[in-house]
Write a protein that holds these residues in place. Structure first.
Motif, PDB file in Angstrom:
ATOM      1  N   VAL A   1       0.983  -1.253   0.089  1.00  0.00           N
ATOM      2  CA  VAL A   1      -0.061   0.075   0.256  1.00  0.00           C
ATOM      3  C   VAL A   1       0.886   1.256  -0.005  1.00  0.00           C
ATOM      4  CG1 VAL A   1      -2.085  -1.036   1.059  1.00  0.00           C
ATOM      5  CG2 VAL A   1      -0.363  -0.140   2.736  1.00  0.00           C
ATOM      6  N   LYS A   2       2.295   1.126  -0.624  1.00  0.00           N
ATOM      7  CA  LYS A   2       3.047   2.232  -0.626  1.00  0.00           C
ATOM      8  C   LYS A   2       2.535   3.476  -1.403  1.00  0.00           C
ATOM      9  CE  LYS A   2       5.814   0.912  -4.272  1.00  0.00           C
ATOM     10  NZ  LYS A   2       7.019   0.063  -4.758  1.00  0.00           N
ATOM     11  N   GLY A   3       2.763   4.690  -1.172  1.00  0.00           N
ATOM     12  CA  GLY A   3       2.358   5.485  -1.962  1.00  0.00           C
ATOM     13  C   GLY A   3       0.839   5.963  -1.599  1.00  0.00           C
TER      14      GLY A   3
ATOM     15  N   LEU B   1       7.685  -3.075   6.584  1.00  0.00           N
ATOM     16  CA  LEU B   1       8.074  -1.778   6.110  1.00  0.00           C
ATOM     17  C   LEU B   1       9.309  -1.717   5.360  1.00  0.00           C
ATOM     18  CD1 LEU B   1       8.376   0.405   9.549  1.00  0.00           C
ATOM     19  CD2 LEU B   1       6.735   0.865   7.692  1.00  0.00           C
ATOM     20  N   TYR B   2       8.826  -0.977   4.125  1.00  0.00           N
ATOM     21  CA  TYR B   2      10.219  -1.041   3.164  1.00  0.00           C
ATOM     22  C   TYR B   2      11.299  -0.105   3.779  1.00  0.00           C
ATOM     23  CZ  TYR B   2       6.900  -3.024  -0.148  1.00  0.00           C
ATOM     24  OH  TYR B   2       6.000  -3.674  -0.822  1.00  0.00           O
ATOM     25  N   PRO B   3      12.552  -0.172   3.192  1.00  0.00           N
ATOM     26  CA  PRO B   3      13.749   0.435   4.054  1.00  0.00           C
ATOM     27  C   PRO B   3      13.505   1.884   3.962  1.00  0.00           C
ATOM     28  CG  PRO B   3      14.241  -0.531   2.077  1.00  0.00           C
ATOM     29  CD  PRO B   3      12.966  -1.138   2.191  1.00  0.00           C
TER      30      PRO B   3
ATOM     31  N   GLY C   1      12.421 -10.227  -2.378  1.00  0.00           N
ATOM     32  CA  GLY C   1      13.108  -9.228  -3.404  1.00  0.00           C
ATOM     33  C   GLY C   1      11.950  -8.548  -4.573  1.00  0.00           C
ATOM     34  N   HIS C   2      12.557  -7.593  -5.102  1.00  0.00           N
ATOM     35  CA  HIS C   2      11.628  -6.725  -5.864  1.00  0.00           C
ATOM     36  C   HIS C   2      12.282  -6.526  -7.152  1.00  0.00           C
ATOM     37  CE1 HIS C   2       8.489  -4.092  -7.031  1.00  0.00           C
ATOM     38  NE2 HIS C   2       9.047  -3.161  -6.901  1.00  0.00           N
ATOM     39  N   PRO C   3      12.087  -7.638  -8.040  1.00  0.00           N
ATOM     40  CA  PRO C   3      12.939  -7.357  -9.353  1.00  0.00           C
ATOM     41  C   PRO C   3      12.113  -6.391 -10.362  1.00  0.00           C
ATOM     42  CG  PRO C   3      12.475  -9.792  -8.958  1.00  0.00           C
ATOM     43  CD  PRO C   3      11.782  -8.959  -7.663  1.00  0.00           C
TER      44      PRO C   3
ATOM     45  N   SER D   1       5.683  -8.852  -7.425  1.00  0.00           N
ATOM     46  CA  SER D   1       5.094  -8.002  -7.463  1.00  0.00           C
ATOM     47  C   SER D   1       3.726  -8.171  -8.578  1.00  0.00           C
ATOM     48  CB  SER D   1       5.624  -6.569  -7.533  1.00  0.00           C
ATOM     49  OG  SER D   1       6.535  -6.537  -8.840  1.00  0.00           O
ATOM     50  N   SER D   2       2.944  -7.076  -8.719  1.00  0.00           N
ATOM     51  CA  SER D   2       1.984  -7.320  -9.614  1.00  0.00           C
ATOM     52  C   SER D   2       2.433  -7.771 -11.140  1.00  0.00           C
ATOM     53  CB  SER D   2       1.135  -6.002 -10.048  1.00  0.00           C
ATOM     54  OG  SER D   2       0.751  -5.456  -8.722  1.00  0.00           O
ATOM     55  N   ALA D   3       3.482  -7.277 -11.787  1.00  0.00           N
ATOM     56  CA  ALA D   3       3.633  -7.821 -13.065  1.00  0.00           C
ATOM     57  C   ALA D   3       4.396  -8.944 -13.139  1.00  0.00           C
ATOM     58  CB  ALA D   3       4.703  -6.849 -13.681  1.00  0.00           C
TER      59      ALA D   3
ATOM     60  N   VAL E   1       3.299 -13.671  -2.159  1.00  0.00           N
ATOM     61  CA  VAL E   1       3.369 -12.675  -3.426  1.00  0.00           C
ATOM     62  C   VAL E   1       3.107 -11.440  -2.835  1.00  0.00           C
ATOM     63  CG1 VAL E   1       2.912 -14.462  -4.995  1.00  0.00           C
ATOM     64  CG2 VAL E   1       0.898 -13.201  -4.080  1.00  0.00           C
ATOM     65  N   ASP E   2       3.523 -10.252  -3.204  1.00  0.00           N
ATOM     66  CA  ASP E   2       3.332  -8.838  -2.718  1.00  0.00           C
ATOM     67  C   ASP E   2       2.937  -7.799  -3.877  1.00  0.00           C
ATOM     68  OD1 ASP E   2       6.051  -9.103  -3.752  1.00  0.00           O
ATOM     69  OD2 ASP E   2       6.843  -7.697  -2.515  1.00  0.00           O
ATOM     70  N   PRO E   3       1.805  -7.861  -4.168  1.00  0.00           N
ATOM     71  CA  PRO E   3       1.306  -7.082  -5.265  1.00  0.00           C
ATOM     72  C   PRO E   3       0.638  -5.836  -4.704  1.00  0.00           C
ATOM     73  CG  PRO E   3      -0.460  -8.665  -4.756  1.00  0.00           C
ATOM     74  CD  PRO E   3       0.701  -8.985  -3.965  1.00  0.00           C
ATOM     75  N   GLY E   4       0.972  -4.713  -5.519  1.00  0.00           N
ATOM     76  CA  GLY E   4       0.283  -3.397  -4.909  1.00  0.00           C
ATOM     77  C   GLY E   4      -0.886  -2.880  -6.069  1.00  0.00           C
ATOM     78  N   ARG E   5      -0.440  -2.761  -7.205  1.00  0.00           N
ATOM     79  CA  ARG E   5      -1.304  -2.097  -8.194  1.00  0.00           C
ATOM     80  C   ARG E   5      -2.308  -3.077  -8.686  1.00  0.00           C
ATOM     81  NH1 ARG E   5       3.474   0.395 -11.900  1.00  0.00           N
ATOM     82  NH2 ARG E   5       4.645  -1.677 -11.422  1.00  0.00           N
ATOM     83  N   LEU E   6      -2.017  -4.175  -8.779  1.00  0.00           N
ATOM     84  CA  LEU E   6      -2.931  -5.237  -9.171  1.00  0.00           C
ATOM     85  C   LEU E   6      -4.247  -5.278  -8.369  1.00  0.00           C
ATOM     86  CD1 LEU E   6      -3.365  -7.462 -11.361  1.00  0.00           C
ATOM     87  CD2 LEU E   6      -2.343  -9.118 -10.007  1.00  0.00           C
TER      88      LEU E   6
HETATM   89  C1  LIG Z   1       6.247  -1.275  -4.802  1.00  0.00           C
HETATM   90  C2  LIG Z   1       6.545  -2.720  -4.464  1.00  0.00           C
HETATM   91  C3  LIG Z   1       5.867  -3.913  -4.895  1.00  0.00           C
HETATM   92  C4  LIG Z   1       4.438  -3.657  -5.278  1.00  0.00           C
HETATM   93  O1  LIG Z   1       4.544  -3.368  -6.639  1.00  0.00           O
HETATM   94  P1  LIG Z   1       3.571  -3.443  -7.655  1.00  0.00           P
HETATM   95  O2  LIG Z   1       4.179  -3.203  -9.212  1.00  0.00           O
HETATM   96  O3  LIG Z   1       2.500  -2.191  -7.522  1.00  0.00           O
HETATM   97  O4  LIG Z   1       2.751  -4.528  -7.522  1.00  0.00           O
HETATM   98  C5  LIG Z   1       6.079  -5.040  -4.259  1.00  0.00           C
HETATM   99  N1  LIG Z   1       7.168  -5.212  -3.534  1.00  0.00           N
HETATM  100  C6  LIG Z   1       8.170  -4.196  -3.242  1.00  0.00           C
HETATM  101  C7  LIG Z   1       9.339  -4.477  -2.511  1.00  0.00           C
HETATM  102  C8  LIG Z   1       7.720  -2.921  -3.764  1.00  0.00           C
HETATM  103  O5  LIG Z   1       8.577  -1.719  -3.378  1.00  0.00           O
END
Ligand SMILES: *Cc1c(COP(=O)(O)O)cnc(C)c1O
Length: 371
Positions: free
Chosen positions: A37-39, A83-85, A160-162, A202-204, A217-222
């Motif tokens: 839920v960032k941003g 929390l992200y860093p 990780g967040h590729p 993440s979503s993609a 899994v950790d989607p935001g925008r999806l």
């Molecule tokens: C932003 C972020 C996400 C979510 O990204 P989306 O493209 O919105 O799904 C997941 N993980 C990390 C670490 C992020 O920074």
């Protein structure tokens, strides 16, 4: 006091519930969902989206801003929060008090956080080659070992967040980053360290790499309905959460009797001309340079917006709607009568992509929640 300014956007929480249910069915019961839920959840409201995620059975939420995560706790969100860093080790007592889990990447992080903490769950971030936060694969076992050996820290998981939908987007590079994160996880586990939550999607990546689900899994925008190209078997219907942007006329004024003496270089003078004022402007997110042919709906008709935009006001041409009155609803996005301005049309008017619309609508615009 509730906000009194008659300008608001509409967020449909039932769309988010639908998306999370669809996602849950897609990844199956063995895979947890941490909703990012960032941003401010891309402008949809981090607290409301967290509450919706909680009701939908998500395993946790992830914030990019410590202050917002604390606000979510104060608002009663009980889900685990990652929390992200984005904060310093001396905030460890605050994180413990609010039950928030920070992200650690380096041995220096571990030393500093463990000296400030009493009992704190933490996440290890993995750097698969994006070179931002995270431990590189050859560093990950050492950092994980230092966390495991600390008397005050406990390893809750690793992620990780590729890069897959931003920055340099290149399928070969994305695959390499996913593989290198998975390699890092294997090295940590081979060192005998248990990693309860493991996620790189993440979503993609969820949509394009079903094999990268791991155990979370950790989607935001999806979650808010922004979709991406899907691999075979992962095509689904996603619903946009942003469904409306509306205001009301705060003034209606006839200009038909001003004659030719008054200069009006920016006004296309028309017989019987009438203008209206809408309390929404560029400081609220409306494009600073008014798009050509931009329209809004009023009494079920299309009205043209007149330039220039002001900081908190727009003008509309009411000449073709002589029945317009103070207080009439003005629709920039959404349905009115038998007409509708959808996200696609608004994105064309504003000359941005649909995802950018979410971020463009300013924080000064009240969120009204539907569903
Ligand atoms: C932003 C972020 C996400 C979510 O990204 P989306 O493209 O919105 O799904 C997941 N993980 C990390 C670490 C992020 O920074």
């Amino acid at each position: 006091m509730h906000a009194q300014r008659p300008t608001w956007c509409e967020i449909d929480l039932s769309a988010i519930t639908h998306n999370l249910a669809t996602l849950g069915d897609m990844v199956g019961p063995k895979v947890d969902v941490f909703v990012c839920v960032k941003g401010d959840a891309s402008g949809c409201g981090d607290i409301e989206v967290s509450r919706t995620a909680e009701r939908a059975g998500a395993a946790g939420v992830a914030f990019g801003n410590l202050d917002r995560a604390m606000a979510a706790r104060r608002a009663g969100v009980r889900l685990p929060i990652l929390l992200y860093p984005t904060c310093l080790p001396d905030t460890a007592p605050v994180l413990e008090e609010h039950n928030l889990m920070p992200t650690l990447s380096t041995l220096e992080d571990v030393a500093a956080w463990s000296s400030h903490a009493k009992s704190l769950k933490v996440f290890l971030k993995l750097d698969g080659g994006g070179f931002r936060a995270g431990a590189l694969p050859h560093q990950a076992p050492g950092v994980a070992r230092a966390i495991a050996d600390s008397n005050t820290l406990e390893l809750a998981g690793a992620y990780g967040h590729p890069m897959a939908s931003y920055g340099p987007v290149d399928p070969v590079y994305t695959d390499a980053q996913i593989n290198s994160c998975i390699d890092a996880l294997k090295r940590v586990e081979a060192a005998g360290i248990d990693v309860p939550v493991r996620m790189v999607s993440s979503s993609a990546i969820i949509l394009s790499h079903p094999d990268a689900d791991l155990n979370a899994v950790d989607p935001g925008r999806l979650a808010i309905g922004q979709s991406f190209p899907a691999a075979e078997g992962r095509e689904r219907v996603w619903r946009h959460a942003l469904v409306g942007l509306r205001s009301q006329l705060v003034m209606v004024k006839p200009l038909d009797d001003i004659g030719d003496v008054m200069p009006a270089p920016f006004l296309p003078r028309r017989p019987g001309m009438k203008i209206g004022l809408v309390p929404y402007g560029w400081s609220d997110g409306y494009p600073r340079k008014i798009p050509e042919n931009a329209t809004a709906l009023l009494r079920g008709k299309r009205v043209r917006l007149l330039g220039p935009t002001h900081s908190e006001l727009l003008r509309v041409d009411l000449t073709d709607v002589p029945e317009a009155r103070l207080g009439d609803e003005v629709v920039f996005l959404g349905r009115q009568g038998s007409d509708e301005i959808g996200l696609e049309e608004l994105a064309v008017q504003w000359k941005v992509g649909i995802p950018d619309l979410y971020g463009a609508i300013g924080k000064s615009v009240r969120r009204r929640y539907l569903g």
